[in-house]
Write a protein that holds these residues in place. Structure first.
Motif, short mmCIF file in Angstrom:
data_model
loop_
_atom_site.label_atom_id
_atom_site.label_comp_id
_atom_site.label_asym_id
_atom_site.label_seq_id
_atom_site.Cartn_x
_atom_site.Cartn_y
_atom_site.Cartn_z
N VAL A 78 -14.50 -0.29 1.54
CA VAL A 78 -14.44 -1.29 0.48
C VAL A 78 -13.47 -2.37 0.94
N TYR A 79 -13.71 -3.60 0.51
CA TYR A 79 -12.97 -4.72 1.05
C TYR A 79 -12.24 -5.49 -0.05
N LYS A 80 -11.06 -5.98 0.32
CA LYS A 80 -10.27 -6.84 -0.54
C LYS A 80 -9.87 -8.05 0.29
N SER A 81 -10.15 -9.25 -0.24
CA SER A 81 -9.93 -10.48 0.53
C SER A 81 -8.81 -11.31 -0.10
N PHE A 82 -8.03 -11.97 0.77
CA PHE A 82 -6.91 -12.78 0.32
C PHE A 82 -6.89 -14.10 1.08
N VAL A 83 -6.36 -15.14 0.43
CA VAL A 83 -6.04 -16.39 1.10
C VAL A 83 -4.56 -16.34 1.46
N VAL A 84 -4.26 -16.39 2.75
CA VAL A 84 -2.86 -16.41 3.20
C VAL A 84 -2.40 -17.86 3.20
N PHE A 85 -1.41 -18.16 2.37
CA PHE A 85 -1.09 -19.53 2.01
C PHE A 85 0.41 -19.75 2.04
N VAL A 86 0.84 -20.94 2.51
CA VAL A 86 2.24 -21.35 2.47
C VAL A 86 2.34 -22.59 1.60
N ASP A 87 3.03 -22.47 0.50
CA ASP A 87 3.17 -23.60 -0.43
C ASP A 87 4.00 -24.71 0.22
#
Length: 431
Positions: A78-87
């Motif tokens: 099963v997969y979980k996706s994220f946006v890796v982001f620097v504000d």
């Protein structure tokens, strides 16, 4: 000549390497958040500074897809996706946050673009700039697999290929301890102490002992405890009749747990819904029509900004509260102060408050001491929960135990005070 040629060659190579290195490119990306999730992002998770929760401005590093086994043993991933982001507000500190992909309003799914191998989920637009056309950027996608079945799962039994299953002994998990208002300690112990022999010389002894303490917890996280502790004491030598007598004692008891984990939480004091119109304000900029194309009318550019009144309202609706939580491993200290209450010691206490009796004795005799038999002690140890209600507890402490022996004085049999010092190791449970 050869040296000059070598120097020129090295300088040329260094020059080419220096100018072939490109500067680090940073991006000004926009991450649009779905309307039903904007409330999660109005403050930065680390700095707690306010920002627009509808559109985050900064740099998207990548899309991170993490695969987990659906069960142990595994059937599927099963997969979980994220946006890796620097504000943009923490660009210099490079503080990364991971935004669940289901909270992101993906622009790549709305435009008529050819589908890439990731179904266009990795397209992000340049932050809205009225002076620049809209630009899209494709970011990398990393897929990671975490095989949680490589070690026994906490929630699953450990199979040993027998006809039965045994619980996973190696899967240690700390219960969430519930501290009650009152505490009870039951601790047997082992003591090393000095004593006196028939010739009044100090000798070393060791003995088993047992303590029972009962009291009240107090403080914001119930770190403090105060109560009474009853101890069986240790055997001490009676010079009067050459016997060993166990010196029972009753003492005031205090304890303090040294460690707490500190957390903060926000408490909403109002459930009133806030509309999008209340959250944002809009500035309209009119760009005059071009002189070269008079047929075109004036252009309107609308800039969305977060409403300052809304920020004040959100801050007023939330109370940030600090609280403490008991960790799994808890060191503590304790202290005690009290009296030995065996028969001889009680007689000594009675004599200490009876002036008539004291006048009949030779108070200056070297073997007579009629002061109160006061005990003191302290120690340090640790506790670990074994259930939600019970701790395993152990400690090492020092005790100075005062008690009464008997002696002859001016023809009277009189109690006299003695003191022994002990080192005690205890192990038991705390409820």
């Amino acid at each position: 000549m050869k040296n000059n040629l070598l120097i020129m060659s090295i300088a040329s190579i260094a020059f080419l390497m220096l100018f072939s290195c490109s500067a680090k490119v940073s991006w000004d990306d926009a991450v649009r958040i779905k309307k039903d999730s904007t409330y999660k992002y109005i403050t930065h998770p680390k700095t707690k500074n306010f920002r627009s929760g509808a559109t985050l401005r900064g740099e998207v590093k990548k899309i991170e897809v993490i695969g987990y086994p659906d069960s142990c043993p595994m059937n599927n991933w099963v997969y979980k996706s994220f946006v890796v982001f620097v504000d943009s507000s923490v660009k210099k500190r490079n503080i990364k946050e991971r935004i669940p992909l289901e909270d992101v309003d993906l622009v790549g799914l709305k435009l008529n673009l050819p589908l890439n191998q990731y179904q266009n989920i990795n397209y992000f637009e340049n932050y809205n700039d009225p002076l620049l056309p809209r630009m899209l950027r494709e970011v990398p996608v990393d897929t990671l697999y975490k095989d949680t079945c490589s070690t026994p799962c906490n929630c699953k039994p450990l199979s040993l290929d027998f006809d039965f299953e045994v619980p996973c002994i190696l899967c240690l998990e700390c219960p969430d301890r519930e501290l009650q208002k009152y505490f009870l300690e039951i601790k047997p112990g082992y003591s090393l102490y000095n004593d006196f022999n028939a010739f009044s010389k100090k000798i070393g002894r060791d003995d088993w002992t047992a303590d029972i303490a009962f009291g009240y917890r107090f403080g914001s996280s119930r770190r403090w405890g105060i109560g009474l502790i009853a101890s069986t004491g240790v055997h001490a030598f009676n010079k009067f009749d050459s016997t060993l007598t166990r010196r029972f004692s009753l003492n005031l008891y205090g304890r303090y747990e040294l460690v707490r984990d500190h957390f903060t939480r926000s408490i909403n004091i109002s459930d009133t819904a806030v509309t999008t119109a209340e959250m944002f304000t809009y500035d309209t900029i009119v760009v005059p029509k071009s002189c070269e194309c008079p047929e075109e009318g004036d252009s309107l550019i609308i800039i969305q900004k977060i409403n300052p009144d809304y920020l004040v309202e959100v801050k007023n609706r939330q109370i940030v509260e600090e609280y403490e939580k008991r960790p799994c491993f808890v060191p503590f200290v304790y202290g005690l102060f009290g009296f030995s209450i065996d028969k001889f010691s009680v007689e000594l206490m009675q004599l200490s408050f009876n002036n008539d009796c004291k006048k009949k004795l030779d108070a200056k005799a070297p073997d007579l001491d009629i002061s109160l038999p006061l005990n003191i002690g302290f120690g340090i140890g640790f506790e670990v929960p074994i259930t939600r209600k019970i701790d395993f507890s152990t400690d090492l402490g020092f005790r100075s135990i005062s008690y009464a022996d008997k002696t002859y004085n001016l023809g009277f049999v009189s109690p006299t005070r003695k003191r022994i010092n002990s080192l005690i190791f205890r192990i038991g449970i705390t409820i």
